[in-house]
Write a protein that holds these residues in place. Structure first.
Motif, PDB file in Angstrom:
ATOM      1  N   LEU A   1      43.445  32.449 -38.662  1.00 40.06           N
ATOM      2  CA  LEU A   1      43.590  33.441 -37.521  1.00 40.06           C
ATOM      3  C   LEU A   1      45.159  33.773 -36.920  1.00 40.06           C
ATOM      4  O   LEU A   1      45.399  34.582 -36.246  1.00 40.06           O
ATOM      5  CB  LEU A   1      42.536  33.249 -36.162  1.00 40.06           C
ATOM      6  CG  LEU A   1      41.031  33.387 -36.633  1.00 40.06           C
ATOM      7  CD1 LEU A   1      40.236  33.151 -35.300  1.00 40.06           C
ATOM      8  CD2 LEU A   1      40.890  34.612 -37.201  1.00 40.06           C
ATOM      9  N   GLY A   2      45.985  32.482 -37.060  1.00 39.95           N
ATOM     10  CA  GLY A   2      46.999  32.403 -36.522  1.00 39.95           C
ATOM     11  C   GLY A   2      47.101  32.342 -34.876  1.00 39.95           C
ATOM     12  O   GLY A   2      46.075  32.298 -34.341  1.00 39.95           O
ATOM     13  N   GLY A   3      48.078  32.778 -34.350  1.00 34.71           N
ATOM     14  CA  GLY A   3      48.326  32.459 -32.812  1.00 34.71           C
ATOM     15  C   GLY A   3      47.937  30.929 -32.332  1.00 34.71           C
ATOM     16  O   GLY A   3      48.687  29.952 -32.902  1.00 34.71           O
ATOM     17  N   ASP A   4      47.274  30.594 -31.397  1.00 33.22           N
ATOM     18  CA  ASP A   4      47.068  29.354 -30.763  1.00 33.22           C
ATOM     19  C   ASP A   4      46.204  28.525 -31.631  1.00 33.22           C
ATOM     20  O   ASP A   4      45.060  28.047 -31.564  1.00 33.22           O
ATOM     21  CB  ASP A   4      46.585  29.301 -29.473  1.00 33.22           C
ATOM     22  CG  ASP A   4      46.719  28.197 -28.475  1.00 33.22           C
ATOM     23  OD1 ASP A   4      47.251  27.253 -29.147  1.00 33.22           O
ATOM     24  OD2 ASP A   4      46.243  28.176 -27.515  1.00 33.22           O
ATOM     25  N   THR A   5      46.884  28.072 -33.083  1.00 34.85           N
ATOM     26  CA  THR A   5      46.000  27.643 -34.002  1.00 34.85           C
ATOM     27  C   THR A   5      45.625  26.128 -33.703  1.00 34.85           C
ATOM     28  O   THR A   5      44.181  25.873 -34.043  1.00 34.85           O
ATOM     29  CB  THR A   5      46.503  27.572 -35.391  1.00 34.85           C
ATOM     30  OG1 THR A   5      47.982  27.197 -34.884  1.00 34.85           O
ATOM     31  CG2 THR A   5      46.686  29.044 -35.800  1.00 34.85           C
ATOM     32  N   ASP A   6      46.454  25.409 -33.009  1.00 35.25           N
ATOM     33  CA  ASP A   6      45.840  24.031 -32.869  1.00 35.25           C
ATOM     34  C   ASP A   6      44.858  23.792 -31.717  1.00 35.25           C
ATOM     35  O   ASP A   6      43.832  23.181 -32.066  1.00 35.25           O
ATOM     36  CB  ASP A   6      47.030  23.298 -32.310  1.00 35.25           C
ATOM     37  CG  ASP A   6      47.525  23.363 -30.928  1.00 35.25           C
ATOM     38  OD1 ASP A   6      47.621  24.623 -30.538  1.00 35.25           O
ATOM     39  OD2 ASP A   6      48.198  22.415 -30.098  1.00 35.25           O
ATOM     40  N   THR A   7      44.866  24.781 -30.789  1.00 39.36           N
ATOM     41  CA  THR A   7      43.955  24.721 -29.822  1.00 39.36           C
ATOM     42  C   THR A   7      42.602  25.401 -30.223  1.00 39.36           C
ATOM     43  O   THR A   7      41.509  24.941 -30.044  1.00 39.36           O
ATOM     44  CB  THR A   7      44.385  25.396 -28.341  1.00 39.36           C
ATOM     45  OG1 THR A   7      45.689  24.734 -28.228  1.00 39.36           O
ATOM     46  CG2 THR A   7      43.399  25.298 -27.272  1.00 39.36           C
ATOM     47  N   ILE A   8      42.545  26.664 -30.926  1.00 40.65           N
ATOM     48  CA  ILE A   8      41.469  27.186 -31.331  1.00 40.65           C
ATOM     49  C   ILE A   8      40.787  26.339 -32.334  1.00 40.65           C
ATOM     50  O   ILE A   8      39.500  26.125 -32.462  1.00 40.65           O
ATOM     51  CB  ILE A   8      41.699  28.604 -32.127  1.00 40.65           C
ATOM     52  CG1 ILE A   8      42.067  29.433 -30.964  1.00 40.65           C
ATOM     53  CG2 ILE A   8      40.188  29.192 -32.555  1.00 40.65           C
ATOM     54  CD1 ILE A   8      42.593  30.855 -31.349  1.00 40.65           C
ATOM     55  N   ALA A   9      41.502  25.534 -33.265  1.00 40.86           N
ATOM     56  CA  ALA A   9      41.112  24.776 -34.281  1.00 40.86           C
ATOM     57  C   ALA A   9      40.413  23.410 -33.773  1.00 40.86           C
ATOM     58  O   ALA A   9      39.243  22.905 -33.938  1.00 40.86           O
ATOM     59  CB  ALA A   9      41.851  24.361 -35.630  1.00 40.86           C
ATOM     60  N   CYS A  10      41.072  22.889 -32.341  1.00 40.80           N
ATOM     61  CA  CYS A  10      40.532  21.745 -31.755  1.00 40.80           C
ATOM     62  C   CYS A  10      39.344  22.077 -31.276  1.00 40.80           C
ATOM     63  O   CYS A  10      38.313  21.451 -31.356  1.00 40.80           O
ATOM     64  CB  CYS A  10      41.519  21.350 -30.855  1.00 40.80           C
ATOM     65  SG  CYS A  10      41.277  20.083 -29.700  1.00 40.80           S
ATOM     66  N   MET A  11      39.230  23.204 -30.486  1.00 43.43           N
ATOM     67  CA  MET A  11      37.878  23.604 -29.983  1.00 43.43           C
ATOM     68  C   MET A  11      36.747  23.814 -30.898  1.00 43.43           C
ATOM     69  O   MET A  11      35.578  23.355 -30.659  1.00 43.43           O
ATOM     70  CB  MET A  11      38.053  24.794 -28.957  1.00 43.43           C
ATOM     71  CG  MET A  11      39.222  24.254 -27.780  1.00 43.43           C
ATOM     72  SD  MET A  11      39.192  25.558 -26.592  1.00 43.43           S
ATOM     73  CE  MET A  11      39.951  27.109 -27.303  1.00 43.43           C
ATOM     74  N   ALA A  12      37.218  24.651 -31.885  1.00 42.74           N
ATOM     75  CA  ALA A  12      35.887  25.106 -32.853  1.00 42.74           C
ATOM     76  C   ALA A  12      35.560  23.808 -33.528  1.00 42.74           C
ATOM     77  O   ALA A  12      34.226  23.619 -33.735  1.00 42.74           O
ATOM     78  CB  ALA A  12      36.767  26.353 -33.909  1.00 42.74           C
ATOM     79  N   ALA A  13      36.434  22.880 -33.939  1.00 46.87           N
ATOM     80  CA  ALA A  13      36.268  21.741 -34.677  1.00 46.87           C
ATOM     81  C   ALA A  13      35.312  20.756 -34.012  1.00 46.87           C
ATOM     82  O   ALA A  13      34.372  20.099 -34.376  1.00 46.87           O
ATOM     83  CB  ALA A  13      37.280  21.069 -35.119  1.00 46.87           C
ATOM     84  N   ALA A  14      35.624  20.746 -32.605  1.00 40.79           N
ATOM     85  CA  ALA A  14      34.569  19.854 -31.609  1.00 40.79           C
ATOM     86  C   ALA A  14      33.073  20.176 -31.649  1.00 40.79           C
ATOM     87  O   ALA A  14      32.244  19.639 -31.767  1.00 40.79           O
ATOM     88  CB  ALA A  14      35.329  19.948 -30.370  1.00 40.79           C
ATOM     89  N   ILE A  15      33.133  21.702 -31.598  1.00 41.42           N
ATOM     90  CA  ILE A  15      31.807  22.358 -31.787  1.00 41.42           C
ATOM     91  C   ILE A  15      30.966  21.838 -33.130  1.00 41.42           C
ATOM     92  O   ILE A  15      29.896  21.563 -33.296  1.00 41.42           O
ATOM     93  CB  ILE A  15      31.793  23.743 -31.135  1.00 41.42           C
ATOM     94  CG1 ILE A  15      32.329  23.878 -30.059  1.00 41.42           C
ATOM     95  CG2 ILE A  15      30.220  24.326 -31.308  1.00 41.42           C
ATOM     96  CD1 ILE A  15      32.766  25.502 -29.609  1.00 41.42           C
ATOM     97  N   ALA A  16      31.782  22.361 -34.109  1.00 37.12           N
ATOM     98  CA  ALA A  16      31.181  22.236 -35.471  1.00 37.12           C
ATOM     99  C   ALA A  16      31.118  20.841 -35.780  1.00 37.12           C
ATOM    100  O   ALA A  16      29.913  20.195 -36.353  1.00 37.12           O
ATOM    101  CB  ALA A  16      32.339  22.630 -36.392  1.00 37.12           C
ATOM    102  N   GLY A  17      31.790  19.810 -35.354  1.00 39.09           N
ATOM    103  CA  GLY A  17      31.526  18.430 -35.551  1.00 39.09           C
ATOM    104  C   GLY A  17      30.315  17.887 -34.825  1.00 39.09           C
ATOM    105  O   GLY A  17      29.651  16.915 -35.563  1.00 39.09           O
ATOM    106  N   ALA A  18      30.064  18.387 -33.813  1.00 38.38           N
ATOM    107  CA  ALA A  18      28.777  17.914 -33.032  1.00 38.38           C
ATOM    108  C   ALA A  18      27.659  18.453 -33.978  1.00 38.38           C
ATOM    109  O   ALA A  18      26.429  17.922 -33.776  1.00 38.38           O
ATOM    110  CB  ALA A  18      28.810  18.581 -31.592  1.00 38.38           C
ATOM    111  N   HIS A  19      27.911  19.692 -34.812  1.00 38.39           N
ATOM    112  CA  HIS A  19      26.749  19.917 -35.466  1.00 38.39           C
ATOM    113  C   HIS A  19      26.526  19.145 -36.918  1.00 38.39           C
ATOM    114  O   HIS A  19      25.402  18.808 -37.215  1.00 38.39           O
ATOM    115  CB  HIS A  19      26.920  21.483 -35.755  1.00 38.39           C
ATOM    116  CG  HIS A  19      25.984  22.270 -36.564  1.00 38.39           C
ATOM    117  ND1 HIS A  19      24.566  22.253 -36.326  1.00 38.39           N
ATOM    118  CD2 HIS A  19      26.051  22.587 -37.883  1.00 38.39           C
ATOM    119  CE1 HIS A  19      23.877  22.730 -37.304  1.00 38.39           C
ATOM    120  NE2 HIS A  19      24.724  23.214 -38.358  1.00 38.39           N
TER     121      HIS A  19
END
Ligand code: F2R
Ligand code: MG
Ligand code: MG
Length: 349
Positions: free
Chosen positions: A293-311
């Protein structure tokens, strides 16, 4: 694992670090071709790399402070958390902090400071920050408190130490809620997951501060609810382009333009996608898609990965990725400690 299993805790905390470290490569890039993302991710499998070569940024630096504070104080202590943020910043100021929050972190280190929430209130001429810095470090609140009301309350207060605008701290509440629900297995039913988030945020955004901030910033009356409805609309479409995701949800540094986006990345990557290698599991898909998606990639990936990792749990995370990312092994150890705290609090409450 079952609801709130150790595997889910480890998955959430470790994946968040990976999203930050791996996503740092593209932060601020306007366009990120998927080939570049896959090239970057493939390079993590190169065994000669290993040993934490990808450094974590402010996202993980602050999340580590949240974790250590919650563990040491067996719950939320604003003085302790604020002190840790200030100390971490002064020890390692080059982690890529937002330009505004630096002022807050400097003020928080003053021994004369009596109200730890005041520096955040003074930001942006008293309007407070709407950046995603509160949200990027919100996952540990969901990993500490079993009770939903506590998750909301402490994610809010923890964010308020740096972000006093409702469009900043409500993003942190939304992120913590998403991790909380994912930890319970709620992503097994994606439609119910998004409906539940909307219902919760309807309540979170039903107040004067939210209405005021939304009016000043010319956003919908309940900005996060409105974005979550857009997430639901995109989920219902058979094909969604990257451009559409960016124009509907955003990929920027504001919490409003990144937390709903991160949630969409998780939902979109629950199934294999044509643009992603079939060999990728859910966490890898989520991180790869967030980066594209570009843009704020570290933060979007960090937040998305936390949710995905919990799943998906820790089993879904490649060892080679863990070895490449600074702080990932620490996160794994801390996840075990948070798991104990969570179950300790669930027995006492
Ligand atoms: N800051 C970055 N990336 C930029 C590159 C870093 C720099 N070049 C370097 O290498 O050192 N990434 C990190 O910042 C984001 C989290 O930011 P946070 O903690 O929310 O900071 P801040 O300063 O409070 O807000 C960020 C910016 O948003 C704008 N803004 C916020 N509230 C505003 C308001 N009320 N009015 C106007 N503008 C507002 C400002 O531009 C702020 O600087 C994460 O991406 C993290 O990775
Ligand atoms: Mg960062
Ligand atoms: Mg960032």
């Amino acid at each position: 694992g079952g609801p709130a299993s150790l595997s889910r805790f480890r998955g959430a905390l470790v994946a968040a670090v990976l999203g930050d470290c791996v996503g740092g490569e593209f932060e601020g890039a306007e366009e990120v071709p998927m080939e570049s993302v896959l090239q970057h991710l493939n390079s993590l499998d190169d065994e000669t790399k290993g040993n934490g070569i990808l450094e974590y940024s402010d996202d993980t630096a602050m999340a580590r402070c949240v974790v250590q504070s919650l563990l040491t104080r067996t719950g939320f202590d604003e003085q302790d958390m604020a002190r840790r943020f200030a100390k971490e910043y002064s020890a390692s100021p080059g982690r890529g902090y937002g330009n505004g929050v630096i002022q807050v972190l400097k003020k928080l280190s003053s021994p004369q400071l009596t109200d730890v929430y005041q520096p955040a209130r003074d930001q942006f001429n008293g309007r407070g920050s709407f950046g995603n810095g509160g949200a990027m470090r919100a996952a540990p609140f969901a990993l500490s408190f079993p009770d939903l009301a506590d998750v909301k309350r402490f994610a809010h207060l923890g964010a308020m130490l740096t972000h006093s605008c409702s469009l900043g701290y409500n993003g942190a509440v939304l992120q913590a809620l998403a991790v909380h629900l994912s930890l319970q297995g709620a992503l097994d039913l994606p439609q119910q997951f998004i409906s539940r988030l909307i219902t919760e945020m309807e309540e979170v955004e039903a107040n004067e501060e939210t209405r005021n901030d939304a009016r000043i910033l010319q956003e919908a009356e309940k900005p996060f609810c409105e974005r979550l409805h857009r997430v639901r609309d995109l989920m219902d479409k058979s094909k969604v382009s990257i451009e559409e995701v960016i124009s509907e949800l955003g990929n920027g540094i504001a919490a409003l333009h990144s937390v709903p986006t991160a949630i969409f990345c998780v939902l979109h990557c629950l199934e294999p996608r044509d643009c992603l290698p079939g060999s990728f599991g859910g966490v890898e898909r989520t991180i790869a898609y967030s980066l594209a998606l570009g843009g704020d990639t570290d933060t979007i990936a960090c937040m998305a990965a936390a949710i995905a990792g919990a799943h998906y749990g820790i089993e879904a995370i490649p060892q080679s990725w863990i070895k490449c990312c600074e702080g990932a092994e620490d996160a794994d150890m801390d996840a075990g400690r948070l798991h104990k705290l969570y179950h300790q609090l669930s027995q006492s409450g």
